[in-house]
Design a protein around this motif. Structure first.
Motif, PDB file in Angstrom:
ATOM      1  N   ASN A 181      67.851  40.610  49.725  1.00  0.00           N
ATOM      2  CA  ASN A 181      68.800  41.289  48.838  1.00  0.00           C
ATOM      3  C   ASN A 181      68.484  41.061  47.360  1.00  0.00           C
ATOM      4  OD1 ASN A 181      70.306  42.203  51.082  1.00  0.00           O
ATOM      5  ND2 ASN A 181      71.350  40.230  51.182  1.00  0.00           N
ATOM      6  N   LEU A 182      67.233  41.213  46.982  1.00  0.00           N
ATOM      7  CA  LEU A 182      66.862  41.027  45.580  1.00  0.00           C
ATOM      8  C   LEU A 182      67.208  42.269  44.757  1.00  0.00           C
ATOM      9  CD1 LEU A 182      64.048  42.732  44.803  1.00  0.00           C
ATOM     10  CD2 LEU A 182      63.069  41.039  46.330  1.00  0.00           C
ATOM     11  N   THR A 183      67.377  42.047  43.459  1.00  0.00           N
ATOM     12  CA  THR A 183      67.629  43.143  42.530  1.00  0.00           C
ATOM     13  C   THR A 183      66.441  43.256  41.582  1.00  0.00           C
ATOM     14  OG1 THR A 183      70.013  42.731  42.599  1.00  0.00           O
ATOM     15  CG2 THR A 183      69.174  44.023  40.746  1.00  0.00           C
ATOM     16  N   PRO A 184      65.632  44.325  41.707  1.00  0.00           N
ATOM     17  CA  PRO A 184      64.464  44.460  40.831  1.00  0.00           C
ATOM     18  C   PRO A 184      64.881  44.716  39.386  1.00  0.00           C
ATOM     19  CG  PRO A 184      64.707  46.396  42.218  1.00  0.00           C
ATOM     20  CD  PRO A 184      65.760  45.436  42.645  1.00  0.00           C
ATOM     21  N   LYS A 185      63.950  44.412  38.460  1.00  0.00           N
ATOM     22  CA  LYS A 185      64.213  44.635  37.037  1.00  0.00           C
ATOM     23  C   LYS A 185      63.564  45.943  36.604  1.00  0.00           C
ATOM     24  CE  LYS A 185      64.734  39.866  35.435  1.00  0.00           C
ATOM     25  NZ  LYS A 185      64.253  38.851  34.473  1.00  0.00           N
ATOM     26  N   ALA A 196      62.114  52.807  31.896  1.00  0.00           N
ATOM     27  CA  ALA A 196      63.230  53.725  32.153  1.00  0.00           C
ATOM     28  C   ALA A 196      62.769  55.174  32.223  1.00  0.00           C
ATOM     29  CB  ALA A 196      64.286  53.560  31.057  1.00  0.00           C
ATOM     30  N   ARG A 197      61.707  55.517  31.525  1.00  0.00           N
ATOM     31  CA  ARG A 197      61.233  56.901  31.516  1.00  0.00           C
ATOM     32  C   ARG A 197      60.611  57.301  32.849  1.00  0.00           C
ATOM     33  NH1 ARG A 197      58.076  56.673  25.830  1.00  0.00           N
ATOM     34  NH2 ARG A 197      57.715  54.614  26.677  1.00  0.00           N
ATOM     35  N   THR A 198      59.923  56.362  33.477  1.00  0.00           N
ATOM     36  CA  THR A 198      59.250  56.683  34.743  1.00  0.00           C
ATOM     37  C   THR A 198      60.017  56.164  35.956  1.00  0.00           C
ATOM     38  OG1 THR A 198      57.940  54.645  34.672  1.00  0.00           O
ATOM     39  CG2 THR A 198      57.003  56.589  33.603  1.00  0.00           C
ATOM     40  N   GLY A 199      61.115  55.440  35.710  1.00  0.00           N
ATOM     41  CA  GLY A 199      61.885  54.873  36.817  1.00  0.00           C
ATOM     42  C   GLY A 199      61.145  53.760  37.539  1.00  0.00           C
ATOM     43  N   GLU A 200      60.271  53.067  36.830  1.00  0.00           N
ATOM     44  CA  GLU A 200      59.478  51.984  37.440  1.00  0.00           C
ATOM     45  C   GLU A 200      60.234  50.661  37.355  1.00  0.00           C
ATOM     46  OE1 GLU A 200      55.089  49.840  36.895  1.00  0.00           O
ATOM     47  OE2 GLU A 200      55.693  51.496  35.582  1.00  0.00           O
ATOM     48  N   TYR A 201      60.312  49.985  38.493  1.00  0.00           N
ATOM     49  CA  TYR A 201      60.976  48.687  38.575  1.00  0.00           C
ATOM     50  C   TYR A 201      59.957  47.629  38.994  1.00  0.00           C
ATOM     51  CZ  TYR A 201      65.576  50.890  38.294  1.00  0.00           C
ATOM     52  OH  TYR A 201      66.691  51.576  37.882  1.00  0.00           O
ATOM     53  N   GLU A 202      60.276  46.368  38.691  1.00  0.00           N
ATOM     54  CA  GLU A 202      59.397  45.260  39.104  1.00  0.00           C
ATOM     55  C   GLU A 202      60.236  44.198  39.799  1.00  0.00           C
ATOM     56  OE1 GLU A 202      55.733  43.558  36.942  1.00  0.00           O
ATOM     57  OE2 GLU A 202      57.375  42.261  36.305  1.00  0.00           O
ATOM     58  N   PHE A 203      59.748  43.748  40.947  1.00  0.00           N
ATOM     59  CA  PHE A 203      60.461  42.687  41.662  1.00  0.00           C
ATOM     60  C   PHE A 203      59.621  41.421  41.796  1.00  0.00           C
ATOM     61  CE2 PHE A 203      58.249  45.005  44.975  1.00  0.00           C
ATOM     62  CZ  PHE A 203      57.721  44.004  45.778  1.00  0.00           C
ATOM     63  N   ASN A 204      58.332  41.527  41.469  1.00  0.00           N
ATOM     64  CA  ASN A 204      57.481  40.342  41.544  1.00  0.00           C
ATOM     65  C   ASN A 204      56.282  40.537  40.619  1.00  0.00           C
ATOM     66  OD1 ASN A 204      56.371  37.907  42.278  1.00  0.00           O
ATOM     67  ND2 ASN A 204      55.751  38.538  44.332  1.00  0.00           N
TER      68      ASN A 204
END
Length: 200
Positions: free
Chosen positions: A175-179, A183-191
């Motif tokens: 249940n992690l929440t990526p950062k 914002a323009r490309t909707g890219e998130y990072e979780f690790n």
């Protein structure tokens, strides 16, 4: 010569013993990691080539407490180092934080190999404001070494919070929440590192 445990215990009770405490303290000076050797009495190290400077004016007293319901606690005094002519003022520019401090006790007549380790700790920092002519090495609980970031890499770039630390996964995480990274490309990072597997 090797002192047995029984001989060492007997020496501790011997009123004629010439006791000395040796300190080996790690420090970063001039960009290099070195060890400073100091003691409360002049000690040449016997056959050792490393002399210990007799500059310790007060040895610390340390008490450690471990509780089942609270954090471990280390209490004690500082290690006081003579600096009466300002000859060690440059030590205040060195990096002492989180460096190891080892204390050994033995006899002035013994070779260094016969001394026993009596304390293994960590330096919190150095202070030259507590008393005139004295530098104080403050000690800290070794567990506090864990209270530092695993990495200081930040999100940077066009992230919504560029100064936020990049996430790092250790072990299996649920249940992690990526950062949000972009914002323009909707890219998130979780690790910030490669991951073995990702499940929905």
């Amino acid at each position: 010569m090797t002192i047995t445990d029984a001989q060492y215990a007997a020496w501790l009770k011997d009123s004629t013993a010439q006791r000395v405490t040796l300190y080996e303290v790690g420090v970063t000076s001039g960009g290099s990691s070195i060890t400073r050797y100091m003691s409360n009495k002049a000690y040449g190290g016997g056959s050792s080539s490393t002399p210990y400077l007799a500059i310790v004016e007060r040895s610390p007293t340390v008490s450690a407490t471990i509780s089942l319901v609270a954090e471990p606690i280390l209490t004690g005094s500082d290690l006081e180092i003579g600096n009466h002519s300002g000859e060690r003022d440059s030590w205040l520019d060195d990096i002492w934080v989180n460096n190891p401090l080892l204390a050994y006790v033995g006899d002035l007549r013994w070779p260094r190999a016969d001394f026993r380790l009596v304390y293994s700790g960590t330096v919190a920092d150095i202070d030259g404001t507590k008393a005139v002519g004295v530098l104080n090495l403050r000690l800290r609980d070794k567990f506090q070494n864990l209270n530092t970031p695993v990495s200081d890499a930040v999100m940077g770039g066009v992230a919504s919070n560029p100064n936020a630390l990049r996430p790092i996964l250790l072990g299996e995480v649920f249940n992690l929440t990526p950062k949000l990274k972009n914002a323009r490309t909707g890219e998130y990072e979780f690790n910030a590192r490669a991951s073995g597997d990702v499940s929905e």
